[in-house]
Write an enzyme that holds these catalytic residues in place. Structure first.
Site, PDB file in Angstrom:
ATOM      1  N   ASN A   1      24.214 -20.523   6.778  1.00 32.81           N
ATOM      2  CA  ASN A   1      24.440 -21.269   5.973  1.00 32.81           C
ATOM      3  C   ASN A   1      22.307 -21.832   6.030  1.00 32.81           C
ATOM      4  O   ASN A   1      21.624 -23.156   6.255  1.00 32.81           O
ATOM      5  CB  ASN A   1      24.382 -22.719   7.114  1.00 32.81           C
TER       6      ASN A   1
ATOM      7  N   GLN B   1      26.216 -28.972  13.012  1.00 31.70           N
ATOM      8  CA  GLN B   1      27.477 -28.300  14.153  1.00 31.70           C
ATOM      9  C   GLN B   1      28.139 -27.175  13.494  1.00 31.70           C
ATOM     10  O   GLN B   1      29.503 -26.611  13.497  1.00 31.70           O
ATOM     11  CB  GLN B   1      28.045 -29.622  14.185  1.00 31.70           C
ATOM     12  N   ASP B   2      27.085 -26.166  12.216  1.00 30.67           N
ATOM     13  CA  ASP B   2      27.291 -25.189  11.845  1.00 30.67           C
ATOM     14  C   ASP B   2      26.159 -24.577  11.498  1.00 30.67           C
ATOM     15  O   ASP B   2      26.387 -23.438  10.104  1.00 30.67           O
ATOM     16  CB  ASP B   2      28.491 -25.747  11.078  1.00 30.67           C
ATOM     17  N   ILE B   3      25.743 -23.931  12.108  1.00 31.59           N
ATOM     18  CA  ILE B   3      24.714 -23.370  11.950  1.00 31.59           C
ATOM     19  C   ILE B   3      24.740 -21.988  12.585  1.00 31.59           C
ATOM     20  O   ILE B   3      25.417 -21.758  12.954  1.00 31.59           O
ATOM     21  CB  ILE B   3      23.459 -23.693  12.888  1.00 31.59           C
TER      22      ILE B   3
END
Length: 193
Positions: free
Chosen positions: A17, A11-13
């Protein structure tokens, strides 16, 4: 894919990251935004006050308050890939400021080939499919997206740009034979005449 098999969404690519070491090994970091199916079923899960994902890389469903899925992570991966290939964002600057369904659906995908002519047409088509605003129009599985990135899918190729030799080999060779026949006749006529 390994996370998705474990029913976990990152949910935070985003580029920040994704770590690549000197040997080319890729590692995804920052699991603070992960959704894990088993944990979500706990009676009183913790509440989030912020929208998940990053405005630039997060799928539209995050901003619209809709349920995230494997397709949401795929969208983010496709944005990162698009940016790696072009240095641009697939929907331009308006994507970040879009807040409603109508605003998202008014956005127009900018073909990667416009920014980088080295991107094959079929690869651009695969990326565009993974970046559809509507989750229903995206790939059903990340493996399908990866497969289309590695293998040219004729569905994404403009038939007008495919050479005749590949599009219709029989007609190509018939044309070559006819041209050679005409050249031979012309040569013979000039030689005899």
């Amino acid at each position: 894919r390994a996370m998705h098999r474990k029913e976990t969404l990152h949910q935070d690519i985003k580029p920040e990251n994704i770590m690549v070491d000197d040997e080319g090994k890729v590692t995804i970091i920052d699991f603070g935004s992960c959704f894990i199916a088993g944990v979500a079923e706990i009676e009183s899960p913790f509440e989030r006050e912020q929208v998940l994902g990053t405005d630039t890389y997060g799928a539209p469903e995050y901003k619209l308050g809709r349920k995230a899925s494997l397709k949401s992570d795929m969208f983010s991966i496709a944005v990162v890939l698009y940016e790696m290939l072009t240095g641009q964002q697939p929907y331009g600057e308006k994507f970040e400021t879009s807040q409603s369904t109508n605003e998202f659906y008014r956005l127009k995908y900018q073909p990667a080939r416009e920014f980088n002519p080295m991107v094959p047409e079929w690869m651009d088509g695969a990326i565009e499919k993974a970046l559809q605003i509507s989750t229903e129009l995206r790939y059903d599985a990340l493996s399908e997206f990866i497969y289309d990135l590695e293998h040219p899918n004729s569905e994404f190729m403009d038939k007008a740009h495919i050479p005749l030799a590949k599009r219709n080999p029989l007609r190509f060779w018939q044309s070559i034979t006819a041209i050679m026949f005409v050249v031979e006749l012309a040569t013979l006529w000039l030689w005899l005449g």
